[in-house]
Every structure is written in C-alpha cells, then in structure tokens.
Enzyme design. Structure first.
Site, PDB file in Angstrom:
ATOM      1  CB  ILE A  89      -0.924   0.009   1.245  1.00 16.91           C
ATOM      2  CG1 ILE A  89      -1.772  -1.255   1.289  1.00 16.91           C
ATOM      3  CG2 ILE A  89      -1.794   1.263   1.258  1.00 16.91           C
ATOM      4  CD1 ILE A  89      -2.448  -1.494   2.626  1.00 16.91           C
ATOM      5  CB  CYS A  90       1.532   3.892  -2.384  1.00 14.08           C
ATOM      6  SG  CYS A  90       2.422   5.449  -2.474  1.00 14.08           S
ATOM      7  CG  LEU A  91      -1.848   5.599   3.680  1.00  9.48           C
ATOM      8  CD1 LEU A  91      -2.720   6.584   2.921  1.00  9.48           C
ATOM      9  CD2 LEU A  91      -2.729   4.635   4.476  1.00  9.48           C
TER      10      LEU A  91
END
Length: 157
Positions: A89-91
C-alpha cells in the site's frame, strides 16, 4: 521491545472494546505473536469496493509505535495505490508521515479513506492509475467492481 508490547496490548484491549463501535473494521491479533495482526475491512459505500470485505496483514516492527507497521492487502484489489501482486500500500502515514499517535485501528480507517479517495498521481498499480489520470472513471470503476466481486465478496451457492 517491552514498550512496543505494552502498546500493542493496550491496542488489543481497545480493539476488544470497540468491536461493536466500528463495524467496518475487524482487527485480530495472532494468537502466538503480538507483532502479527490481520484485519477485515469493509469496502466504503458509494465506491466500487462497496459490499466487499478485504483482508489486510500487519507486520508490526519491534520499535513500534516509533516506526509504522508494514501493512498489505491479502485480498486482491484494483486500486492505484495498491500493488496488484504484492498488496503493498502506498500511503504516506505508512512511510514518511507516520506518527506514534496512529494506532492499528486508525491505520485501517486511513486505508478505508484511501479506498474511497485514490491518489492516481503516485500509482503502484499503473493500469488503474492510468485509467483515473486519463479521466476514464467509468472504466476504473468497472474494473474495480469486477475485482471486488471476484476477490472480496462471498461466493454464492
């Protein structure tokens, strides 16, 4: 390590109390390892993920809460900020914007918010990012709904 265990036990107790309060998140600690958690999150309403239940895996580092947990989707999801194969996840809060004030529960909330508001400018899934960047929202929604039906909804029959 003792500090992180104490923090995780505190979060575990809070999760037990909040089970009824937050029906969109079911956070479960591994029976044998306090540093491994899984979560079931409901797809946000009025999104192509609505009706789906998505499983997340948490690997909590020993310096937690000074370092963020590693979180990934175990359920396949068509989303620009989630790597389709690995579930990464790119967060920002899981990377450079982490704060010890975040909890595993609030990380789940942030992931649900990300599902509802994808960031197409920093895609891990270029196919879904390109659909959104080119303005093909209908195409994106159609693909995201299809994968939600295939991977995140209980099979009928």
């Amino acid at each position: 390590m003792q500090q992180s265990r104490a923090r995780l036990f505190k979060e575990y107790k809070e999760v037990q109390r909040e089970k009824v309060a937050d029906p969109d998140i079911q956070l479960v600690c591994d029976d044998s390892n306090i540093f491994k958690w899984t979560a079931l999150i409901k797809g946000p309403s009025e999104t192509p993920y609505e009706g789906g239940v998505f499983q997340l895996a948490f690997a909590v580092p020993e310096p937690y809460p000074l370092q963020p947990p590693q979180v990934r989707f175990l359920t396949k999801i068509f989303h620009p900020n989630v790597h389709f194969k690995t579930g990464e996840i790119c967060l920002d809060i899981l990377k450079n914007a982490w704060s010890p004030a975040w909890t595993l529960q609030s990380v789940c909330r942030a992931i649900i918010a990300l599902m509802a508001h994808p960031e197409a400018d920093s895609p891990l899934n270029c196919d879904s990012g390109n659909l959104l960047r080119s303005g093909d929202v209908r195409g994106f929604n159609s693909m995201a709904r299809m994968y939600t039906r295939l991977a995140a909804m209980p099979k009928k029959g």
